[in-house]
Design a protein around this motif. Structure first.
Motif, PDB file in Angstrom:
ATOM      1  N   ARG A  78       0.727  -1.278  -0.086  1.00 12.79           N
ATOM      2  CA  ARG A  78      -0.288   0.028  -0.165  1.00 12.79           C
ATOM      3  C   ARG A  78       0.951   1.235   0.047  1.00 12.79           C
ATOM      4  O   ARG A  78       0.477   2.275  -0.640  1.00 12.79           O
ATOM      5  N   GLN A  79       2.184   1.021   0.534  1.00 11.33           N
ATOM      6  CA  GLN A  79       3.097   2.223   0.415  1.00 11.33           C
ATOM      7  C   GLN A  79       3.601   2.548  -0.642  1.00 11.33           C
ATOM      8  O   GLN A  79       3.755   3.768  -1.055  1.00 11.33           O
ATOM      9  N   GLU A  80       3.700   1.864  -1.597  1.00 17.39           N
ATOM     10  CA  GLU A  80       4.304   1.800  -3.065  1.00 17.39           C
ATOM     11  C   GLU A  80       3.528   1.952  -4.182  1.00 17.39           C
ATOM     12  O   GLU A  80       3.918   2.435  -5.048  1.00 17.39           O
ATOM     13  N   ILE A  81       2.019   1.292  -3.827  1.00 16.73           N
ATOM     14  CA  ILE A  81       1.202   1.209  -5.154  1.00 16.73           C
ATOM     15  C   ILE A  81      -0.139   1.887  -4.765  1.00 16.73           C
ATOM     16  O   ILE A  81      -0.660   1.388  -3.405  1.00 16.73           O
ATOM     17  N   GLY A  82      -0.904   2.711  -5.447  1.00 14.63           N
ATOM     18  CA  GLY A  82      -2.143   3.037  -5.278  1.00 14.63           C
ATOM     19  C   GLY A  82      -2.957   2.589  -6.209  1.00 14.63           C
ATOM     20  O   GLY A  82      -2.728   2.690  -7.594  1.00 14.63           O
ATOM     21  N   PHE A  83      -4.178   2.209  -5.938  1.00  9.67           N
ATOM     22  CA  PHE A  83      -4.931   1.337  -6.659  1.00  9.67           C
ATOM     23  C   PHE A  83      -6.633   2.091  -6.678  1.00  9.67           C
ATOM     24  O   PHE A  83      -6.904   2.717  -5.705  1.00  9.67           O
ATOM     25  N   VAL A  84      -7.031   2.000  -7.978  1.00 10.62           N
ATOM     26  CA  VAL A  84      -8.370   2.732  -8.287  1.00 10.62           C
ATOM     27  C   VAL A  84      -9.104   1.795  -9.150  1.00 10.62           C
ATOM     28  O   VAL A  84      -8.407   1.436 -10.102  1.00 10.62           O
ATOM     29  N   SER A  85     -10.203   1.066  -8.556  1.00  7.05           N
ATOM     30  CA  SER A  85     -11.018   0.376  -9.426  1.00  7.05           C
ATOM     31  C   SER A  85     -12.327   0.558  -9.020  1.00  7.05           C
ATOM     32  O   SER A  85     -13.005   0.968  -8.159  1.00  7.05           O
ATOM     33  N   HIS A  86     -13.148   0.098 -10.027  1.00 11.84           N
ATOM     34  CA  HIS A  86     -14.604  -0.137  -9.778  1.00 11.84           C
ATOM     35  C   HIS A  86     -15.315  -0.846  -8.623  1.00 11.84           C
ATOM     36  O   HIS A  86     -16.114  -0.352  -7.978  1.00 11.84           O
ATOM     37  N   ASP A  87     -14.426  -1.946  -8.529  1.00  5.36           N
ATOM     38  CA  ASP A  87     -14.810  -2.795  -7.398  1.00  5.36           C
ATOM     39  C   ASP A  87     -14.588  -2.066  -6.057  1.00  5.36           C
ATOM     40  O   ASP A  87     -15.399  -2.180  -5.170  1.00  5.36           O
ATOM     41  N   LEU A  88     -13.682  -1.343  -5.715  1.00  2.00           N
ATOM     42  CA  LEU A  88     -13.363  -0.465  -4.774  1.00  2.00           C
ATOM     43  C   LEU A  88     -14.359   0.275  -4.475  1.00  2.00           C
ATOM     44  O   LEU A  88     -14.883   0.814  -3.436  1.00  2.00           O
ATOM     45  N   GLN A  89     -14.715   1.099  -5.790  1.00  2.00           N
ATOM     46  CA  GLN A  89     -15.621   2.385  -5.599  1.00  2.00           C
ATOM     47  C   GLN A  89     -17.041   1.546  -5.206  1.00  2.00           C
ATOM     48  O   GLN A  89     -17.569   2.158  -4.087  1.00  2.00           O
ATOM     49  N   ALA A  90     -17.412   0.453  -5.409  1.00  2.00           N
ATOM     50  CA  ALA A  90     -18.860  -0.191  -5.055  1.00  2.00           C
ATOM     51  C   ALA A  90     -18.672  -0.607  -3.718  1.00  2.00           C
ATOM     52  O   ALA A  90     -19.711  -1.037  -3.128  1.00  2.00           O
ATOM     53  N   SER A  91     -17.573  -0.641  -2.988  1.00  2.00           N
ATOM     54  CA  SER A  91     -17.386  -1.372  -1.628  1.00  2.00           C
ATOM     55  C   SER A  91     -17.726  -0.345  -0.550  1.00  2.00           C
ATOM     56  O   SER A  91     -17.940  -0.897   0.506  1.00  2.00           O
ATOM     57  N   TYR A  92     -17.651   0.847  -0.786  1.00  2.53           N
ATOM     58  CA  TYR A  92     -17.723   1.707   0.223  1.00  2.53           C
ATOM     59  C   TYR A  92     -19.338   1.720   0.824  1.00  2.53           C
ATOM     60  O   TYR A  92     -20.328   1.905  -0.231  1.00  2.53           O
ATOM     61  N   ASN A  93     -19.548   1.991   1.984  1.00  5.22           N
ATOM     62  CA  ASN A  93     -20.992   1.894   2.663  1.00  5.22           C
ATOM     63  C   ASN A  93     -21.280   3.028   2.578  1.00  5.22           C
ATOM     64  O   ASN A  93     -20.813   4.337   2.197  1.00  5.22           O
ATOM     65  N   VAL A  94     -22.603   3.450   2.510  1.00  2.33           N
ATOM     66  CA  VAL A  94     -23.490   4.574   2.437  1.00  2.33           C
ATOM     67  C   VAL A  94     -23.274   5.699   3.325  1.00  2.33           C
ATOM     68  O   VAL A  94     -23.685   6.847   3.168  1.00  2.33           O
ATOM     69  N   VAL A  95     -22.657   5.458   4.564  1.00  6.53           N
ATOM     70  CA  VAL A  95     -22.202   6.558   5.435  1.00  6.53           C
ATOM     71  C   VAL A  95     -20.885   7.151   5.438  1.00  6.53           C
ATOM     72  O   VAL A  95     -20.820   8.150   6.238  1.00  6.53           O
ATOM     73  N   GLY A 108      -5.648   0.891   4.737  1.00  7.09           N
ATOM     74  CA  GLY A 108      -6.220   0.006   3.869  1.00  7.09           C
ATOM     75  C   GLY A 108      -7.500  -0.557   4.000  1.00  7.09           C
ATOM     76  O   GLY A 108      -7.889  -1.737   3.721  1.00  7.09           O
ATOM     77  N   ALA A 109      -8.220   0.085   4.803  1.00  5.21           N
ATOM     78  CA  ALA A 109      -9.686  -0.260   5.159  1.00  5.21           C
ATOM     79  C   ALA A 109     -10.681   0.212   4.089  1.00  5.21           C
ATOM     80  O   ALA A 109     -10.579   1.208   3.363  1.00  5.21           O
ATOM     81  N   ILE A 110     -11.910  -0.285   4.149  1.00  4.19           N
ATOM     82  CA  ILE A 110     -13.028   0.091   3.518  1.00  4.19           C
ATOM     83  C   ILE A 110     -14.067   0.955   4.118  1.00  4.19           C
ATOM     84  O   ILE A 110     -15.053   0.245   4.898  1.00  4.19           O
ATOM     85  N   GLY A 111     -13.645   2.137   4.583  1.00  2.00           N
ATOM     86  CA  GLY A 111     -14.598   3.049   5.404  1.00  2.00           C
ATOM     87  C   GLY A 111     -14.081   2.678   6.893  1.00  2.00           C
ATOM     88  O   GLY A 111     -12.912   1.986   7.153  1.00  2.00           O
ATOM     89  N   LEU A 112     -14.303   3.449   7.722  1.00  2.00           N
ATOM     90  CA  LEU A 112     -13.975   3.612   9.163  1.00  2.00           C
ATOM     91  C   LEU A 112     -15.201   3.180  10.101  1.00  2.00           C
ATOM     92  O   LEU A 112     -14.906   2.964  11.265  1.00  2.00           O
TER      93      LEU A 112
END
Length: 262
Positions: A78-95, A108-112
């Motif tokens: 995670r320190q070396e490579i930044g990722f952007v993807s549709h799957d990541l975008q769809a993973s975040y919760n509504v709050v 490296g979490a999907i939300g807090l």
């Protein structure tokens, strides 16, 4: 130049489906690469090998090395490579707010939500600065799911940049964006390339290949059809073979466009 990714004689599956067999590929640090191919070519599977979401079949002489190691730790990755993807975008919760999405990149979490992470005020300040650098400061407190698709994608780009990575990896970066939002995102990618970062851009649209890209890999049915300098690989003959339809190719100001041949 050190090696970012080295794949040697790799077989890999997505579920029960074999995607790669005896795949060889090497990407150096700092390279600006587009991986182009139709749906089902194996682009997303290749990225999952890179981000350690999936692993290759264990076979003699087969390996995937990232930064020269077969055993790189995910938190170091995670320190070396930044990722952007549709799957990541769809993973975040509504709050989740836009700011929380960016801050979550530190751990490296999907939300807090419902989690206790070792985050400090400085992390939030850095996340706010990253949003500001992409012109998104006014969206910091907005809920992520209330943002437009283009705004969400740019927030994820801010998240990917939170560790100032050497390389950005993007999967179909303009998918679902309107023309204005797509060009805004591509302009930001060009600006990040100008800072000296490497980029690995996976797409099935030749129009997404920004002028900064130097090398293009054509991927079809889990095999590399062509790999080399952009101007050599982006030919009408190779692209027609890649997509199994006669195509004409045009170029303007460093951007390319495909049309069906008459």
């Amino acid at each position: 130049m050190s090696t970012l990714l080295e794949i040697n004689k790799v077989s890999a599956f997505q579920g029960a489906q074999q995607v790669f067999s005896n795949l060889d590929l090497k990407i150096e640090q700092g390279e600006k690469i587009a991986i182009l191919g139709p749906n089902g070519a194996g682009k997303s599977t290749l990225l999952k090998l890179l981000n350690r979401e999936i692993y290759p079949v264990v076979e003699e002489g087969s390996f995937v090395k990232i930064n020269g190691s077969e055993t790189v730790k995910v938190d170091e990755l995670r320190q070396e490579i930044g990722f952007v993807s549709h799957d990541l975008q769809a993973s975040y919760n509504v709050v989740s707010s836009a700011l929380e999405v960016v801050v979550s990149g530190f751990v490296g979490a999907i939300g807090l939500l419902y989690q206790h992470y070792p985050l400090e005020d400085d992390h939030y300040q850095q996340a706010q600065q990253r949003l500001e650098s992409l012109g998104l400061a006014h969206l910091a407190e907005r809920k992520f799911h209330h943002l437009s698709t283009g705004q969400q994608r740019r927030v994820l780009l801010a998240r990917a940049m939170i560790h100032q990575p050497k390389t950005l990896v993007l999967d179909e970066p303009t998918a679902g964006l309107d023309v204005s939002a797509a060009f805004a995102l591509l302009d930001q990618l060009s600006a990040l390339c100008a800072e000296g970062r490497g980029i690995v851009l996976c797409t099935h649209h030749v129009e997404e290949i920004i002028p900064d890209i130097e090398r293009v890999i054509l991927l079809r049915e889990g095999k590399i059809l062509a790999d080399g300098p952009k101007r050599e690989v982006l030919s009408e003959a190779l692209l027609s073979e890649l997509y199994s339809v006669p195509l004409t190719l045009s170029e303007h100001s460093g951007y390319y466009q495909l049309r069906r041949a008459e």
